[in-house]
Structure formats: C-alpha cells, structure tokens
Motif scaffolding. Structure first.
Motif, PDB file in Angstrom:
ATOM      1  N   THR A  47      -5.939  -1.342   2.694  1.00 34.52           N
ATOM      2  CA  THR A  47      -6.673  -0.203   3.213  1.00 34.52           C
ATOM      3  C   THR A  47      -7.291   0.608   2.080  1.00 34.52           C
ATOM      4  OG1 THR A  47      -5.258  -0.004   5.149  1.00 34.52           O
ATOM      5  CG2 THR A  47      -6.462   1.943   4.517  1.00 34.52           C
ATOM      6  N   VAL A  48      -8.532   0.972   2.238  1.00 33.70           N
ATOM      7  CA  VAL A  48      -9.232   1.817   1.268  1.00 33.70           C
ATOM      8  C   VAL A  48      -9.344   3.212   1.859  1.00 33.70           C
ATOM      9  CG1 VAL A  48     -11.358   2.190  -0.008  1.00 33.70           C
ATOM     10  CG2 VAL A  48     -10.508  -0.145   0.324  1.00 33.70           C
ATOM     11  N   ARG A  49      -8.686   4.169   1.213  1.00 31.18           N
ATOM     12  CA  ARG A  49      -8.695   5.533   1.715  1.00 31.18           C
ATOM     13  C   ARG A  49      -9.761   6.414   1.064  1.00 31.18           C
ATOM     14  NH1 ARG A  49      -6.273   5.079   6.475  1.00 31.18           N
ATOM     15  NH2 ARG A  49      -4.004   4.853   6.396  1.00 31.18           N
ATOM     16  N   VAL A  50     -10.290   5.986  -0.074  1.00 31.60           N
ATOM     17  CA  VAL A  50     -11.276   6.788  -0.789  1.00 31.60           C
ATOM     18  C   VAL A  50     -12.561   5.989  -0.918  1.00 31.60           C
ATOM     19  CG1 VAL A  50     -11.818   8.033  -2.914  1.00 31.60           C
ATOM     20  CG2 VAL A  50      -9.454   7.938  -2.095  1.00 31.60           C
ATOM     21  N   VAL A  51     -13.674   6.528  -0.393  1.00 27.64           N
ATOM     22  CA  VAL A  51     -14.979   5.866  -0.504  1.00 27.64           C
ATOM     23  C   VAL A  51     -15.961   6.831  -1.151  1.00 27.64           C
ATOM     24  CG1 VAL A  51     -14.605   4.391   1.509  1.00 27.64           C
ATOM     25  CG2 VAL A  51     -15.685   6.605   1.819  1.00 27.64           C
ATOM     26  N   TYR A  52     -16.941   6.267  -1.844  1.00 23.75           N
ATOM     27  CA  TYR A  52     -17.933   7.077  -2.553  1.00 23.75           C
ATOM     28  C   TYR A  52     -19.316   6.833  -1.967  1.00 23.75           C
ATOM     29  CZ  TYR A  52     -14.252   7.864  -5.951  1.00 23.75           C
ATOM     30  OH  TYR A  52     -13.074   8.230  -6.551  1.00 23.75           O
ATOM     31  N   GLU A  91       0.869  -1.182   0.000  1.00 23.05           N
ATOM     32  CA  GLU A  91       0.000   0.000   0.000  1.00 23.05           C
ATOM     33  C   GLU A  91       0.901   1.226   0.000  1.00 23.05           C
ATOM     34  OE1 GLU A  91      -3.189  -1.861   3.232  1.00 23.05           O
ATOM     35  OE2 GLU A  91      -1.839  -0.222   3.769  1.00 23.05           O
ATOM     36  N   GLY A  92       0.351   2.319  -0.453  1.00 22.61           N
ATOM     37  CA  GLY A  92       1.086   3.565  -0.330  1.00 22.61           C
ATOM     38  C   GLY A  92       0.721   4.279   0.961  1.00 22.61           C
ATOM     39  N   CYS A  93       1.492   5.250   1.302  1.00 24.60           N
ATOM     40  CA  CYS A  93       1.132   6.161   2.397  1.00 24.60           C
ATOM     41  C   CYS A  93       1.978   7.407   2.262  1.00 24.60           C
ATOM     42  CB  CYS A  93       1.289   5.506   3.775  1.00 24.60           C
ATOM     43  SG  CYS A  93       2.972   5.378   4.396  1.00 24.60           S
ATOM     44  N   SER A  94       1.592   8.441   2.961  1.00 26.41           N
ATOM     45  CA  SER A  94       2.300   9.715   2.897  1.00 26.41           C
ATOM     46  C   SER A  94       3.542   9.680   3.788  1.00 26.41           C
ATOM     47  CB  SER A  94       1.376  10.833   3.369  1.00 26.41           C
ATOM     48  OG  SER A  94       1.056  10.644   4.747  1.00 26.41           O
ATOM     49  N   PRO A  95       4.504  10.581   3.538  1.00 25.37           N
ATOM     50  CA  PRO A  95       5.663  10.683   4.435  1.00 25.37           C
ATOM     51  C   PRO A  95       5.263  10.940   5.883  1.00 25.37           C
ATOM     52  CG  PRO A  95       6.087  11.869   2.404  1.00 25.37           C
ATOM     53  CD  PRO A  95       4.645  11.452   2.351  1.00 25.37           C
ATOM     54  N   ALA A  96       4.206  11.709   6.104  1.00 35.60           N
ATOM     55  CA  ALA A  96       3.790  12.017   7.476  1.00 35.60           C
ATOM     56  C   ALA A  96       3.249  10.777   8.182  1.00 35.60           C
ATOM     57  CB  ALA A  96       2.736  13.128   7.480  1.00 35.60           C
ATOM     58  N   PHE A  97       2.520   9.915   7.443  1.00 34.59           N
ATOM     59  CA  PHE A  97       2.036   8.665   8.037  1.00 34.59           C
ATOM     60  C   PHE A  97       3.212   7.741   8.324  1.00 34.59           C
ATOM     61  CE2 PHE A  97       0.156   4.447   8.185  1.00 34.59           C
ATOM     62  CZ  PHE A  97      -1.045   4.651   8.845  1.00 34.59           C
ATOM     63  N   ARG A  98       4.166   7.688   7.405  1.00 40.34           N
ATOM     64  CA  ARG A  98       5.373   6.889   7.626  1.00 40.34           C
ATOM     65  C   ARG A  98       6.130   7.360   8.866  1.00 40.34           C
ATOM     66  NH1 ARG A  98       9.809   5.778   3.980  1.00 40.34           N
ATOM     67  NH2 ARG A  98       9.374   7.680   2.810  1.00 40.34           N
ATOM     68  N   GLN A  99       6.182   8.672   9.071  1.00 45.68           N
ATOM     69  CA  GLN A  99       6.868   9.214  10.247  1.00 45.68           C
ATOM     70  C   GLN A  99       6.186   8.753  11.529  1.00 45.68           C
ATOM     71  OE1 GLN A  99       9.821  11.304  10.380  1.00 45.68           O
ATOM     72  NE2 GLN A  99       9.584  10.441  12.432  1.00 45.68           N
ATOM     73  N   ARG A 100       4.867   8.659  11.512  1.00 49.36           N
ATOM     74  CA  ARG A 100       4.158   8.145  12.690  1.00 49.36           C
ATOM     75  C   ARG A 100       4.562   6.700  12.964  1.00 49.36           C
ATOM     76  NH1 ARG A 100      -1.953  10.527  13.336  1.00 49.36           N
ATOM     77  NH2 ARG A 100      -1.491  12.711  12.831  1.00 49.36           N
ATOM     78  N   LEU A 101       4.684   5.897  11.916  1.00 47.00           N
ATOM     79  CA  LEU A 101       5.107   4.503  12.088  1.00 47.00           C
ATOM     80  C   LEU A 101       6.517   4.430  12.645  1.00 47.00           C
ATOM     81  CD1 LEU A 101       3.749   2.833   8.808  1.00 47.00           C
ATOM     82  CD2 LEU A 101       2.816   2.626  11.123  1.00 47.00           C
ATOM     83  N   GLU A 102       7.403   5.248  12.131  1.00 50.56           N
ATOM     84  CA  GLU A 102       8.788   5.237  12.613  1.00 50.56           C
ATOM     85  C   GLU A 102       8.854   5.603  14.094  1.00 50.56           C
ATOM     86  OE1 GLU A 102      11.539   6.149   8.718  1.00 50.56           O
ATOM     87  OE2 GLU A 102      10.731   7.869   9.796  1.00 50.56           O
TER      88      GLU A 102
END
Length: 444
Positions: A438-443, A237-248
């Motif tokens: 993970t699904v980040r976009v729902v309609y 899955e992809g994620c943003s740098p800010a989400f990655r920073q939370r994981l770190e």
C-alpha cells in the motif's frame, strides 16, 4: 525444538555457536542479556572472519576502514565496521557470497518499492534453513502442531511468503495454507473461499490485505469473527494503532506486528501488550545510528535502524542500513520476554515534510483512523516541491456517511485540534485497491 526437527538438524552443518546457545532447551526470548551479548560477540567474530577471508567485497571494505577481524573483540567494536547499503547490493546478485555459487539453495528478490535496481538475496541451505529455524521464540510466536495457518503473503520472488511457510511447517510443525497475496490465483475472493472451507486459526498477512479480505467477507456476508482466531499477524507494511484496532474489530482477534526485511530476515516481534517490537536477538544485532552522521545513538534516541545478522555465515549482512527509523528501550515488559524492545517511526524516505518538520505517515494516519466517519482507505497527497500549507488527505467515507462540505470542515477541524496540523479533506467514492504494498503518500 521438536524431535522431528532435531533429526533434520543433524544432517546439516551447524556452527558451534548455534550448538552452544540454541540446543533445543534454551530459547532467546527467556535468555539473559549477558547470554545474548556473549552469543552476539561469538557470532560476530566468526562471521566477520569468514567475510574477510572469503569475500572480496567485504575484504576491500574492511581494508578501506582499516579494520581486521582481530579488531572485533567485544560488541562495541561493531561500530568499527563500515556500513552496508542498499545501493551497494542493487543489481549485484552474488556480491555477499562467502561460498561457492553451487552451494546456493534459494534466490529471492526485493519488491523494488524503494526505487533503483532490484536487490537479490542468496541463501545456502545452512543460512536459510538451519540458522533461521534453530532459534525459536515460543513466548512471542506461539504456533504449535495442530494450528492451521493461512499464509496470505506474497510468494513470488519475495522472501515473506516462503519464509513464514517454512517457519510454520518446519519450525512449528503446523498446517500451512499457502494463500499468497495479489497473485494470479490469490484474489480476495479465492482466499475467502479457502478461509470458509479450511477455517484457519492463525492468519498472517499485510494490514491492507487483511482489510481487503474483511471487505470481501462483508460482501459475502461471512463473519470473520466466527473463525475465533488464535492470532492475526500483520507484517510487510506499517500501520497506525488505530488502523490495527479496526482490523482487530473486524477479525475478532488480537493483531500483532512482525517486522523484518528481505535483506535481514526477522528483526522484531510484537507481544500482546502492543508496546513496541521485541528485538529478535537470536537473529539480529540491531543498532540505532544518526541518519546523517552514522554515529551510534544512545538508548531512547530516534535514528536509523542498522542490522547485523547473527546467523548468516554464507551471505553475511554486516551493519546494513535499513532506511527505517526507530529507537530502542531496554525496560522490562509485562509479558515476561527478556529481549529489549524497539519502536518504529517510519522510513527515512517516506517522511512527510511539513513546516520544516518530518512526520511519519503512521503518525498522521492515527488521527485519521480515530474518526469513525473516515473509511479504511486514504492517501496523503503532497506537492512535489514540498510546499504544503496543509496535509491534503484523499479518502473514502465510512459506509452510510454522506458527503458534505460541513463534514469536511468539521473533520479537518477535529484533526487539526488533535494533531496541531492543518488538514484538507477530499472525499472520493473509492480509491484503487492495492495488489502490492500500500502506498499512503503520493505526490502531485
């Protein structure tokens, strides 16, 4: 390459191209681009020739494009080949074979998250083991004997878990813990028990599962930082740098991305500088094309990622349209790896349309995850007709943060100031936790 693995290689047929370029002393992450291009041209010639001679599907495609194997003489001739699409592969398990069905050693299937019928990928022993493991990237993917690797990726049908399993065990001679992800036994609780007992120093999983495991660790009052991980690899899955920073921060380790797909295998590996993926040039030839016209784009231009496998002879992948967006840069990297880098910009089908502009969910996620009051779980809620006056975000709040209309307005103002895009925030107690992607976009 280890002596143990070299002994195994002797028992398997190895194309001369692989023997010449990856003889155990030379690794692609330190090769010159001239060496890589020579290797790519040689591989491409052999694979196109075999595809044309041994596969009716490819022969028909090439004939329709008026291309013969002899027309492929240099790397730029790659653009003469027709594209391969997901729709051409759906529900047709044996369509790519250039060998007998009895030679198939492994079958894997797509997750089906992009819609339509499943895609089956066939592997002979040669394509799966020899060609995938012969080239290694020791500068980028430093896993060695003695390392204990928690593999928290799906094993069922998917390529991810098994691919890393054999890379860790056979290619790196490390210890593997087959934790899996989201299966009958691979629950966060069970996985954390294994983490406590076996104390891995390398973890590979998806961003969302890494967050779920961190939640389970917090619930059990276990400090993940006590593991002193060598590396946290995140993929699938992809994620943003800010989400990655939370994981770190939660795991106490550098988290690097690994990018690949069922159809193409490994495509990119991130170094510790976190500035794009280094192209896995031993495995793949990557182009960037205009998603609408299919014309090749210049370096630095954003387009669709198109992949040709440089290692698959028995199930060739020629100019496969991934549906992912990105661009390539060839500037040198401080890490010393010589392979160019590419930068992902999300999937074509996942782009959020706002005010006539296409936006990556990861671009928007970055602004969300910079706000400490917003929790780790959220989704973008869009109107099906595409008429969105603002980006509606349904999200949890961080632990201890109280819900209020003032907070919603304040955060929306901060997000609009940072991004230039209006946001609406809807706070919920808890969103469903994903077992799959993970699904980040729902309609709605």
């Amino acid at each position: 390459m280890s002596s143990l693995f070299e002994k195994k290689l002797k028992k398997i047929r190895m194309p001369l191209t692989i023997k010449r370029f990856f003889n155990g002393s030379v690794h692609p992450d330190k090769m010159s681009q001239q060496q890589i291009e020579t290797y790519h041209v040689e591989s491409l010639k052999q694979i196109v020739k075999k595809a044309y001679e041994k596969n009716e599907f490819y022969r028909q495609k090439l004939d329709e494009a008026n291309v013969k194997p002899g027309n492929i003489k240099k790397l730029s001739d790659l653009s003469k080949l027709p594209f391969l699409t997901k729709d051409e592969l759906r529900g047709k398990p044996y369509i790519l074979l250039t060998c007998d069905k009895k030679d198939i050693a492994l079958v894997q299937v797509s997750t089906g998250t992009t819609g339509g019928e499943e895609i089956y990928m066939m592997y002979t022993w040669n394509d799966y083991y020899l060609h995938d493991l012969a080239p290694r990237y020791p500068e980028l993917f430093e896993v060695n004997p003695g390392d204990v690797c928690l593999n928290a990726l799906p094993y069922e049908m998917s390529a991810a878990g098994l691919a890393f399993h054999k890379t860790f065990m056979e290619g790196c001679e490390a210890t593997v813990i087959p934790a899996g992800k989201g299966g009958a036994y691979s629950t966060p609780k069970k996985t954390l028990k294994m983490i406590k007992d076996l104390k891995p120093n390398v973890v590979i999983t998806t961003p969302s599962w890494a967050m779920l495991l961190a939640e389970e660790a917090a619930e059990q009052d276990f400090d993940l930082q006590s593991l002193q991980l060598k590396k946290l690899w995140i993929t699938g899955e992809g994620c943003s740098p800010a989400f990655r920073q939370r994981l770190e921060n939660l795991w106490g380790a550098t988290a690097n991305f690994f990018y690949g797909s069922l159809e193409c295998g490994v495509l990119g590996i991130e170094c510790d500088h976190h500035d794009g993926y280094h192209l896995a040039q031993a495995h793949a030839i990557v182009e960037i094309v205009d998603p609408k016209t299919g014309e090749p784009l210049d370096e630095g231009e954003i387009g669709e990622i198109v992949v040709t496998s440089a290692l698959r002879y028995d199930t060739p992948i020629l100019r496969f349209r991934t549906g992912d967006l990105g661009y390539i840069e060839s500037e040198s990297c401080p890490c010393g790896v010589t392979m160019p880098k590419f930068y992902l910009r999300g999937r074509v089908v996942d782009q959020i349309k706002y005010n006539g502009t296409s936006l990556s969910p990861f671009y928007l996620e970055e602004f969300l995850m910079r706000e400490p009051e917003i929790g780790n779980w959220f989704e973008f809620v869009l109107a099906r007709d595409g008429d969105n006056d603002a980006i509606h975000v349904r999200c949890e709040l961080a632990e201890g943060v109280e819900v209020s209309e003032h907070l919603a307005d304040s955060l929306a103002s901060k997000l609009e100031f940072a991004s230039g895009i209006p946001f609406e925030l809807e706070f919920v107690d808890q969103l469903p936790r994903p077992q799959g992607k993970t699904v980040r976009v729902v309609y709605e």
